[in-house]
Enzyme design. Structure first.
Site, mmCIF file in Angstrom:
data_model
loop_
_atom_site.group_PDB
_atom_site.id
_atom_site.type_symbol
_atom_site.label_atom_id
_atom_site.label_comp_id
_atom_site.label_asym_id
_atom_site.label_seq_id
_atom_site.Cartn_x
_atom_site.Cartn_y
_atom_site.Cartn_z
ATOM 1 N N GLU A 154 42.505 10.662 41.459
ATOM 2 C CA GLU A 154 42.778 9.266 41.112
ATOM 3 C C GLU A 154 42.218 8.287 42.158
ATOM 4 O OE1 GLU A 154 46.986 8.941 40.194
ATOM 5 O OE2 GLU A 154 46.626 9.767 38.205
ATOM 6 N N GLU A 309 46.319 15.402 33.402
ATOM 7 C CA GLU A 309 47.743 15.430 33.768
ATOM 8 C C GLU A 309 48.556 14.774 32.666
ATOM 9 O OE1 GLU A 309 48.774 13.472 37.411
ATOM 10 O OE2 GLU A 309 47.019 14.246 38.463
HETATM 11 C C1 GLA Z 1 49.448 10.969 39.315
HETATM 12 C C2 GLA Z 1 48.880 11.874 40.402
HETATM 13 C C3 GLA Z 1 49.683 13.117 40.629
HETATM 14 C C4 GLA Z 1 51.161 12.863 40.523
HETATM 15 C C5 GLA Z 1 51.455 12.253 39.185
HETATM 16 C C6 GLA Z 1 52.916 12.042 38.928
HETATM 17 O O1 GLA Z 1 48.843 11.098 38.109
HETATM 18 O O2 GLA Z 1 47.546 12.215 40.183
HETATM 19 O O3 GLA Z 1 49.347 13.621 41.896
HETATM 20 O O4 GLA Z 1 51.543 12.001 41.538
HETATM 21 O O5 GLA Z 1 50.820 11.003 39.116
HETATM 22 O O6 GLA Z 1 53.142 11.466 37.667
#
Ligand code: GLA
Ligand code: ZN
Length: 675
Positions: A154, A309
């Site tokens: 991210e 995710e």
């Molecule tokens: C983000 C991050 C993860 C985690 C999630 C939790 O997407 O990439 O490392 O922190 O949020 O929802």
């Protein structure tokens, strides 16, 4: 179709796995493999935040533990998406090299800690990352179990350190060549802000220069460029060792800090992290919002993407951590696949015992057993994905496109006026999108850099900033027979954020829409106007009302109130072989529903399922191997029935089906032969 992950060309099911938090518990690591198999998990993302474990002290790499895990997973049929660990820097490093820590707009440097907060320019950090990425690639990129690189995590944010400021000036010099060009583009004669030496230029900050919109826009472009360049460096490091392993990086929900459309060219696969805040009742609006974003992710490369995710159940950073209600996990997972995802992955596999995310949903809870709703929901999706594997070879092929442009948004939202209470760009795009979504019309969501050829319909709301060459694409599209829907606040500035002279919409779009937008009235939140159609129907209007003079366009509706009552508010204009609609204000949902229902019929736009869908039920279409896969998701919170035309079965079954029943938050996959 080229598979996203050639070494393992299947629908992926798995997610972030952080065994480095459990290295002192070999029993748990052993148990994890057993649990993964039981959850039908076939891949995990490893090493995302493992730098301190991979390089415990400067220059001493320790990869043995990681290799043992990758090996064991592979022996058990679980593949690895391997991360580069640049998303979080080890404390020893940020203490020894303060320059790698980010500087905030107030000029203060961050203390050590946190994540996603490194300087993208720092040569020290870039070198450390290059060395680490190269070493990881040398050790693992030929491992048969490693199928994809997960570059960093991210990428986000900006840095205001002196090295970033200097890089900004270099970037500007390259872009403008001379200060005269820059001063003209920035319209800097205004308030005597003429730049006479490159060294005078600083990043825009609230306490300094923040009102030169073109400068603010350039800073955003630069920040995006710099992060993209950092991504490129990471990609080059791993690809330099083995170009065969594809790379991705996980994008975020409507993140506007960087122009993802620039980053997408550097990755082989687009992926993103999706955390919808499902609630009780009808979730249709939220579902449309996520549908739109899934469509952006797929449209970027016009190929399937990966859901990198999602939460197996609850998400701990929402204001309230709701559990998913029965059915919701499968529904949300299938929605992603329906829009083109070739995976369902989670954050995270095993719940952390301590720190920030110990209450975030995970496949395996602190409890440790498999008899939890979360685990069972995940296992159900795993079994389903195995069954649906043929879907991984299918595509979404829309005849309609909706425009959603990052630079346009940047430029529009920074400007003072016409409505500092909120221009609602995203809401406006979503209003058009949702009406087509309800009809089950597959859509691409593209930006101004995209090619429009081949679509029947292009919907381009609030096209405020026209990048060089884009209005020509629109002209060609309509002249060639396409249907364009445009709106208020269109064709106002060029790519330097300078207003068009000679009347809006500029750059030749007046001829396309057959009208002149003389001025725009802004409404307070509680104010309304009305759109009155000839047949007597009326729809409420809000936000902005463009006052337009037809110059060839046919008037289809007029304003119902104020001094411009009776003046045109909806028009259509024949241009070349096509037509261009202009919707002069932001109407209530009912308008878009009626408008697009008629238009979709007239244009014979393909729908996922040629039937009327119940409110809150989404229909999506993927096609491949001579089959059409229709995904139905019931977001309505009520039981629903969908009557089917002849020729449909449940996926993988033979018995013909006349009707599908969907329980609240249920989802089903149907199939039929492609025509
Ligand atoms: C983000 C991050 C993860 C985690 C999630 C939790 O997407 O990439 O490392 O922190 O949020 O929802
Ligand atoms: Zn910096």
């Amino acid at each position: 179709m080229h598979p996203l992950t050639p070494k393992f060309p299947h629908l992926l099911h798995g997610g972030d796995y952080n065994p480095d938090q459990w290295l002192d518990r070999p029993d748990i690591l052993e148990e994890d493999v057993r649990l993964m198999k039981e959850a039908h998990i076939n891949c995990v993302s490893l090493g995302i935040f493992s730098w301190a474990r991979l390089e415990p002290e400067e220059g001493r790499y320790d990869f043995d533990w990681l290799e043992a895990i990758i090996d064991r997973l592979y022996e058990n049929g679980v593949y690895t998406v391997l991360a580069t660990p640049s998303g979080a820097k080890p404390i020893w490093m940020s203490e020894k090299y303060p320059e790698i820590r980010r500087v905030r707009p107030d000029g203060r440097r961050d203390p050590s800690g946190g994540r996603h907060n490194h300087c993208y320019t720092s040569p020290v950090y870039r070198e450390k990352v290059r060395q680490m990425d190269t070493a990881l690639a040398q050790r693992f990129s030929h491992h048969p179990g490693v199928i994809l690189w997960h570059l960093s995590n991210e990428y986000e944010g900006a840095c205001y350190c002196p090295q970033c400021q200097a890089a900004f000036r270099r970037w500007l010099k390259e872009k403008y060549g001379t200060l005269d060009n820059l001063n003209h583009a920035w319209w800097s004669a205004f308030w005597s802000h003429t730049i006479t030496d490159w060294e005078q230029i600083q990043a825009p900050v609230p306490q300094g220069e923040g009102s030169v919109f073109a400068q603010v826009l350039d800073w955003k472009r630069f920040v995006s460029h710099q992060a993209t360049d950092f991504l490129r460096a990471e990609r080059d490091a791993v690809k330099g060792v083995n170009p065969e392993i594809p790379v991705t990086t996980n994008f975020m929900y409507y993140y506007d800090g960087y122009d993802y459309w620039k980053m997408k060219d550097l990755v082989d696969v687009v992926s993103w992290d999706s955390y919808p805040q499902w609630r009780g009742g009808n979730n249709a609006r939220l579902a449309a919002d996520y549908a739109l974003y899934h469509d952006i992710m797929r449209s970027m490369k016009k190929q399937p993407f990966l859901l990198m995710e999602s939460a197996p159940s609850t998400t701990n950073w929402w204001p309230v951590s709701k559990l998913k209600k029965p059915g919701m996990h499968r529904m949300a997972s299938l929605q992603a696949v329906a829009h083109g995802s070739n995976s369902v992955q989670y954050f995270q596999f095993r719940k952390s015992r301590g720190s920030f995310e110990k209450f975030h949903g995970a496949v395996v809870d602190h409890y440790g057993g498999t008899d939890t709703r979360e685990f069972q929901d995940v296992a159900e999706v795993g079994r389903l994905l195995e069954k649906l594997d043929a879907v991984s070879r299918s595509q979404v092929r829309p005849q309609a496109a909706v425009l959603y442009d990052w630079e346009n948004q940047w430029a529009m939202e920074d400007a003072q006026g016409p409505r500092n209470l909120g221009l609602h760009y995203k809401e406006q795009v979503l209003a058009h999108y949702q009406a087509l979504w309800r009809l089950g019309v597959p859509m691409d969501v593209v930006d101004e850099t995209c090619d429009l050829a081949g679509y029947k319909l292009v919907v381009a709301p609030m096209l405020y900033l026209l990048r060089a060459g884009f209005s020509q694409k629109l002209r060609d599209f309509v002249a060639g027979g396409g249907t364009l829907v445009g709106t208020y606040h269109t064709g106002i500035v060029d790519e330097n954020d300078l207003c068009y002279l000679g009347g809006w919409p500029g750059d030749g779009l007046r001829e396309v829409f057959g009208l002149w937008n003389e001025a725009t009235d802004a409404l307070w939140d509680q104010e309304e106007n009305a759109l009155c159609l000839e047949d007597g129907r009326e729809y409420r209007l809000k936000d902005l009302c463009a006052l337009i003079h037809p110059q060839g366009a046919q008037v289809l509706g007029t304003y119902g109130q104020d001094f411009y009552k009776g003046e045109p508010a909806l028009t259509v204009h024949a241009y070349g072989k096509g037509q261009a609609y202009y919707v002069a204000s932001f109407a209530e949902d009912g308008f878009y529903q009626d408008f697009y229902k008629k238009l979709a019929e007239e244009l014979a736009l393909e729908r996922a399922l040629p039937v009327e869908l119940p409110e809150g039920v989404e229909a999506c279409l993927r096609e491949g191997d001579g089959r059409r896969y229709v995904f139905l998701q019931n977001f309505s919170g009520e039981p629903q029935k969908v009557a089917l035309p002849a020729g449909y079965t449940l996926f993988g079954e033979d018995a013909p089906l006349a009707e599908v029943e969907l329980a609240p938050y249920d989802s089903q996959v149907l199939e039929t032969a492609a025509p």
